[in-house]
Scaffold this motif. Structure first.
Motif, PDB file in Angstrom:
ATOM      1  N   ALA A 142       0.835  -1.197   0.000  1.00  0.00           N
ATOM      2  CA  ALA A 142       0.000   0.000   0.000  1.00  0.00           C
ATOM      3  C   ALA A 142       0.871   1.249   0.000  1.00  0.00           C
ATOM      4  O   ALA A 142       1.939   1.272   0.615  1.00  0.00           O
ATOM      5  CB  ALA A 142      -0.907  -0.011   1.222  1.00  0.00           C
ATOM      6  N   GLN A 143       0.423   2.257  -0.709  1.00  0.00           N
ATOM      7  CA  GLN A 143       1.142   3.530  -0.778  1.00  0.00           C
ATOM      8  C   GLN A 143       0.596   4.439   0.328  1.00  0.00           C
ATOM      9  O   GLN A 143      -0.579   4.826   0.293  1.00  0.00           O
ATOM     10  CB  GLN A 143       0.925   4.167  -2.149  1.00  0.00           C
ATOM     11  N   PRO A 144       1.408   4.725   1.345  1.00  0.00           N
ATOM     12  CA  PRO A 144       0.886   5.574   2.415  1.00  0.00           C
ATOM     13  C   PRO A 144       0.647   7.005   1.922  1.00  0.00           C
ATOM     14  O   PRO A 144       1.396   7.513   1.087  1.00  0.00           O
ATOM     15  CB  PRO A 144       1.988   5.518   3.483  1.00  0.00           C
ATOM     16  N   PHE A 145      -0.388   7.626   2.468  1.00  0.00           N
ATOM     17  CA  PHE A 145      -0.702   8.993   2.092  1.00  0.00           C
ATOM     18  C   PHE A 145      -1.339   9.666   3.308  1.00  0.00           C
ATOM     19  O   PHE A 145      -2.075   9.020   4.068  1.00  0.00           O
ATOM     20  CB  PHE A 145      -1.664   9.005   0.893  1.00  0.00           C
ATOM     21  N   PRO A 146      -1.042  10.941   3.503  1.00  0.00           N
ATOM     22  CA  PRO A 146      -1.479  11.588   4.755  1.00  0.00           C
ATOM     23  C   PRO A 146      -2.987  11.496   4.974  1.00  0.00           C
ATOM     24  O   PRO A 146      -3.436  11.148   6.059  1.00  0.00           O
ATOM     25  CB  PRO A 146      -1.046  13.037   4.573  1.00  0.00           C
ATOM     26  N   SER A 147      -3.734  11.825   3.972  1.00  0.00           N
ATOM     27  CA  SER A 147      -5.192  11.768   4.118  1.00  0.00           C
ATOM     28  C   SER A 147      -5.815  11.489   2.759  1.00  0.00           C
ATOM     29  O   SER A 147      -5.364  12.027   1.753  1.00  0.00           O
ATOM     30  CB  SER A 147      -5.726  13.088   4.673  1.00  0.00           C
ATOM     31  N   THR A 159      -2.797   0.813  -4.188  1.00  0.00           N
ATOM     32  CA  THR A 159      -3.739   0.960  -3.089  1.00  0.00           C
ATOM     33  C   THR A 159      -3.146   1.970  -2.119  1.00  0.00           C
ATOM     34  O   THR A 159      -2.027   1.798  -1.649  1.00  0.00           O
ATOM     35  CB  THR A 159      -3.944  -0.386  -2.371  1.00  0.00           C
ATOM     36  N   GLU A 201      -3.033   4.157   1.363  1.00  0.00           N
ATOM     37  CA  GLU A 201      -3.402   3.944   2.762  1.00  0.00           C
ATOM     38  C   GLU A 201      -3.464   5.288   3.473  1.00  0.00           C
ATOM     39  O   GLU A 201      -2.494   6.058   3.434  1.00  0.00           O
ATOM     40  CB  GLU A 201      -2.363   3.043   3.447  1.00  0.00           C
TER      41      GLU A 201
END
Lengths: 674, 297
Positions: free
Chosen positions: A32-37, B228, B230
């Motif tokens: 998964a690609q983390p993203f702030p919001s 995907t 998060e």
């Protein structure tokens, strides 16, 4: 199976990694690609991306296939025709290599090995080519590969463990030669051995034909308990004019628990002493026997252990003999030579020192050392006596120029002495050449610290060899840095003369105070006196000279008969002066003299170490095959060209694929742009 | 005039010593302003007043005592300056960084610089950190710079998603006097809710400045791969094709920023957008320029 004319181009297959890497980079991320919001992402209407992934996979397949086909096209594949299919001996070439080294004699091991060898032969299909070789440190091809398996089985009937050490390399090399010559699809070496770790040297240098597999069938006993006599040393002691030998034997034991056994010393067939010995677990110990009186001449000695699982290493053979002092007369005012020869006992020098040489003193002597004042002023009769002494087999070591000799003695060296050369002006001469290949100096060839160039010679005398001196046996053993002779040697009658051209008096030369001096004088004295230094024992496999130059004047040119330990006479071929020791025991050397000599041969000490080798270690040690595939039939260039049209098809497929990829990629790019 | 290379925040904020970072950035920045009022201010003497019980005896002027035989204490100008409260959002979303520096690190460096600058002006400096609740509160006091910097260096782990309302309400209640309140946050809330929460900080007449900290990727959504995504705060997973949603995403983000600026401006709250790629000096200069020039925060 297809073959390739340019197989190196297959390396281009590595380029397959490029489209795969590109695809990996472009493909959907697995993590998964983390993203702030994601509050804004969620507000974007959902759009499918499934189709794009499938498009990527199709592109990847097209690009990968294009790279593969391009590499294959450049490698120019063709289908070779095997000429003379009928000549093929079988689809499988198998060589059964049976270890017949000494360690295979351990109880129960060899019958097991034989059974495995027979099994390997019998399990071969009718069309398989099966060969049998027996090996130790030598490979003996008793049955080259053949479809007649009966020959292979017959060869096994004669197999028995020998006395030689184990080495895998000769066996693998012979098997490789056999298998390389076969036209078969598969090649196999069945190695039946107790697999000693010491057998590996040389294995990494062996190249096997392509596709050769090595099947190791270990037959080592699961639990071994073996004791052996690994070494013997003898100390000579004298008492009341008699000479005795004190024998010490080193015993090794490979076994999980300490045990007690008996060790017996025999000299000349007579039991001297039997001692109980406690052998430590997996260790060694030594046992010293009571002194044994030495018979005249050389005699046979044995240390025998109580027989265990491996009997062949329970007996150790050695030769005992009177130490054979070199009876030496020294006529030299300086103490250097006498002191050097007094040291050591192998051999020992029985020294008689005299200020001047007298004929009577030559009696019973085998070596005369003449120093600086030894030769000048000798009377004619003494000179003649000296010449006769040498011609009858005596040795003369001159530690100063042999000047002033008269009569026959003047011809002891085939040349004439000239004027003195002074090197005081340039701090002395050094030795510029030393013939380290000469028998007298060979000991210094591999010895460290024997730096001949350190000695300085302030003065020496010219020695001019007469014409044809080489044929008279003159040899120059060392030369000064200006090329002039420093040490010469010549034979005279049955004897030998060794002479320095500079006095070894500590004044004109500092050689006597160099570390080199003692061993040098010992070697030269031994050489001049033609003293034979009989070793206590040899190992099986060693080459031993039994006649010829090395044995000195007394035994040169005599007819020699060698009796093997089994009692069989061995004949020496014309020009051959030595034998290779094949079995443990005593070799008896007989010539037409009244004395008999013995040579003791013993097992290689490593054979007593029954530690088994990991079969994987052996397989890993064999170098991967590097030889070209010899089982394909050579075809002419024209024939090869006719059979390699496959590359055209491959190239055409590449062009089509690249075209499709371009169209597909462009369509996708335009869609993305829009 | 000497020029000085701008300090890359990715480099300068690798330094653990925020005091050094702040000094380096602010002094370099101030040296380029030429209008600093803080020169010598830290030792400016204001007046003497008679000693009274409870005064620090270290402030007694012993020379004056020798002359007058009476105790007087020294008063300095700093004692009478304004309070300066830094409100820092440390929620999970602030821990995102696509260019080698997280928003939190950037905000932390910026806060240190502001604290240093304010302290140099003899303002009382305080700090409040929050995520979904107040995590640490250092009331504005004189001489609290070290406390503030230490707290900035050792921020607690976030407890989860951040919200602005309750923590900012508590900050407003805790403020005893009017001053300057600087909020550093990525403002991931609906504009109305965010503005309501910020408005609470104007309690007691404080001046509020909002430093809206964003990572460049949050504005541009530069991803290529279908992935995907998060949510760092909620942990939610949302598959997306960046190529397809990028333009709409960018429009939504810009609309959000513009709405915030407009609504906050209506309440006389200064809104300054800062991207983490911007050097700290530049960010400070923009901040001060928008506040009317000079180096005083």
């Amino acid at each position: 199976m297809p073959s390739l004319l340019s197989p190196l181009f297959l390396a281009g297959l590595l380029a397959v990694a490029i489209p795969i890497l590109v695809h990996l980079r472009m493909r959907e991320r697995k993590t998964a690609q983390p993203f702030p919001s994601l509050m804004f992402v969620r507000r974007v209407p959902h759009k499918s991306f499934r189709r794009r992934t499938l498009q990527n996979l199709a592109l990847l397949a097209a690009r990968t296939l294009a790279v593969v086909l391009l590499s294959i096209a450049f490698a120019r594949p063709f289908f070779p025709v095997r000429a003379g299919e009928a000549a093929l001996l079988g689809p499988v070439g198998r060589v059964v290599a049976l270890d017949v080294s000494a360690s295979m004699g351990y109880e129960g091991v060899f019958p097991r090995a034989l059974a495995l060898a027979e099994q390997a032969v019998r399990q071969s299909s009718a069309g398989d080519a099966v060969g049998v070789l027996l090996f130790s440190d030598q490979a003996q091809g008793v049955g080259p590969p053949s479809t007649d398996h009966g020959k292979a089985l017959a060869a096994l009937l004669e197999a028995a463990p020998g006395a030689r050490p184990t080495r895998f390399a000769p066996a693998l090399r012979l098997a490789s030669d056999w298998l390389g010559a076969l036209r078969v699809d598969r090649r196999e070496i069945v190695l039946i051995t107790d697999g000693q770790a010491r057998a590996l040297p040389g294995v990494s240098d062996v190249s096997l034909p392509p596709g050769t597999t090595i099947v190791v069938r270990p037959v080592a006993a699961p639990a071994t308990d073996n004791a052996a006599v690994s070494d013997v040393s003898v100390e000579h002691v004298g008492e009341d004019g008699r000479e005795f030998a004190v024998v010490t034997a080193r015993l090794i034991h490979q076994g999980p628990a300490a045990r007690t056994t008996s060790a017996t010393l025999e000299v000349a067939g007579r039991v001297i002493e039997e001692k109980a010995v406690t052998l430590p677990a997996n260790g060694s110990t030594s046992v010293t026997f009571s002194r044994a009186p030495l018979p005249a001449g050389s005699s046979k000695g044995r240390v025998v252990l109580k027989t265990d699982g491996l009997a062949i290493d329970d007996t150790f053979h050695f030769v005992l003999g009177a130490s054979g002092d070199i009876m030496t007369l020294i006529v030299d005012p300086t103490p250097y030579v006498a002191r050097a020869l007094e040291i050591g006992d192998q051999p020992s020098f029985d020294i008689l020192r005299r200020p001047t040489l007298a004929s009577a003193d030559l009696k019973g002597r085998t070596l005369v050392v003449l120093g600086d004042s030894g030769s000048p002023g000798l009377s004619a009769s003494t000179s003649t006596a000296l010449a006769r002494f040498v011609s009858e087999g005596g040795g003369l070591l001159a530690t100063a120029p042999l000047i002033g000799l008269r009569g026959d003695a003047a011809r002891l060296l085939p040349g004439a002495w000239g004027e003195n050369i002074s090197r005081l002006g340039d701090q002395g001469a050094s030795l510029g050449f030393v013939d380290l290949d000469h028998k007298a100096l060979f000991a210094f060839k591999q010895a460290r610290g024997s730096d001949f160039s350190r000695a300085r010679f302030l003065q020496y005398r010219l020695f001019k060899a007469k014409a044809g001196a080489d044929s008279d046996g003159l040899k120059v053993l060392a030369r000064f840095d200006d090329g002039r002779e420093a040490l010469v040697e010549s034979t005279y009658g049955k004897g030998r003369v060794v002479a320095f051209t500079s006095p070894l008096d500590g004044l004109m030369s500092d050689l006597p105070v160099q570390p080199l001096f003692l061993p040098l004088i010992h070697e030269l004295a031994r050489h001049a006196s033609a003293h034979e230094n009989t070793p206590l024992y040899h190992r099986v496999g060693a080459a031993v000279e039994v006649s010829g130059e090395g044995l000195g004047a007394a035994r040169r040119d005599r007819a020699v008969v060698v009796i093997s330990p089994a009692g069989r006479p061995l004949s020496l071929a014309e020009g051959v002066t030595g034998i290779e020791l094949q079995a443990p025991g005593f070799y008896e050397i007989q010539d037409n003299s009244s004395t008999r000599r013995f040579i003791a041969a013993n097992l290689d000490a490593g054979e007593s170490d029954l530690t088994a080798l990991d079969p994987d270690e052996l397989a890993a040690a064999v170098r991967p095959a590097v030889r070209s595939n010899e089982n394909t039939i050579a075809v002419t260039e024209a024939e090869a060209g006719a059979r390699q049209n496959w590359w055209r098809l491959a190239l055409l497929a590449v062009v089509l694929l690249m075209g499709a990829e371009t169209v597909f990629g462009n369509a996708r790019g335009q869609k993305a742009t829009s | 005039m000497q020029t000085r290379p701008l300090l890359d925040p990715r480099v300068v904020l690798q330094l653990r010593d925020l005091s050094f970072v702040a000094r380096s950035v602010v002094n370099g920045f101030v040296a380029g302003q030429h209008k600093s009022r803080h020169r010598g201010a830290s030792v400016d003497f204001a007046e003497h007043r008679p000693y009274s019980a409870g005064d620090d005896i270290r402030r007694i002027d012993w020379r004056l005592f020798a002359r007058t035989d009476r105790y007087f204490v020294k008063q300095y100008e700093a004692d009478s300056n304004a309070s300066f409260l830094i409100v820092l959002d440390i929620s999970e979303s602030m821990r995102y960084g696509s260019i080698g520096i997280t928003k939190l690190d950037y905000a932390r460096g910026l806060a240190a610089c502001l604290a240093y600058l304010a302290s140099s002006q003899k303002d009382r400096v305080g700090l409040m950190t929050f995520d979904r609740e107040v995590r640490e509160f250092i009331p504005p006091r004189a001489g609290r710079l070290d406390h503030v910097l230490r707290a900035l260096s050792d921020l607690p782990e976030p407890l989860g998603a951040g919200v602005l309302g309750p923590p900012l309400g508590r900050a407003a209640q805790a403020s005893r006097r009017a001053g300057v309140v600087v909020l550093l946050s990525d403002l991931y809330e609906e504009p109305d809710a965010a503005v309501d929460a910020i408005r609470a900080l104007q309690h007691r007449g404080s001046e509020v400045v909002v430093l809206h900290i964003l990572d460049p990727a949050e504005r541009t959504f530069p991803f290529d791969d279908v992935a995907t995504f998060e949510d760092l705060e909620s942990g939610d997973l949302v598959p997306a094709d960046p190529e397809r949603i990028r333009s709409e995403y960018q429009a939504l983000v810009e609309r959000h920023i513009e709405t915030l600026r407009e609504k906050l401006g209506r309440d006389r709250v200064q809104h300054v957008l800062m991207e983490t790629a911007t050097p700290l000096e530049i960010a400070l200069r923009h901040f001060l320029r928008d506040r009317g020039g000079g180096s005083r925060p």
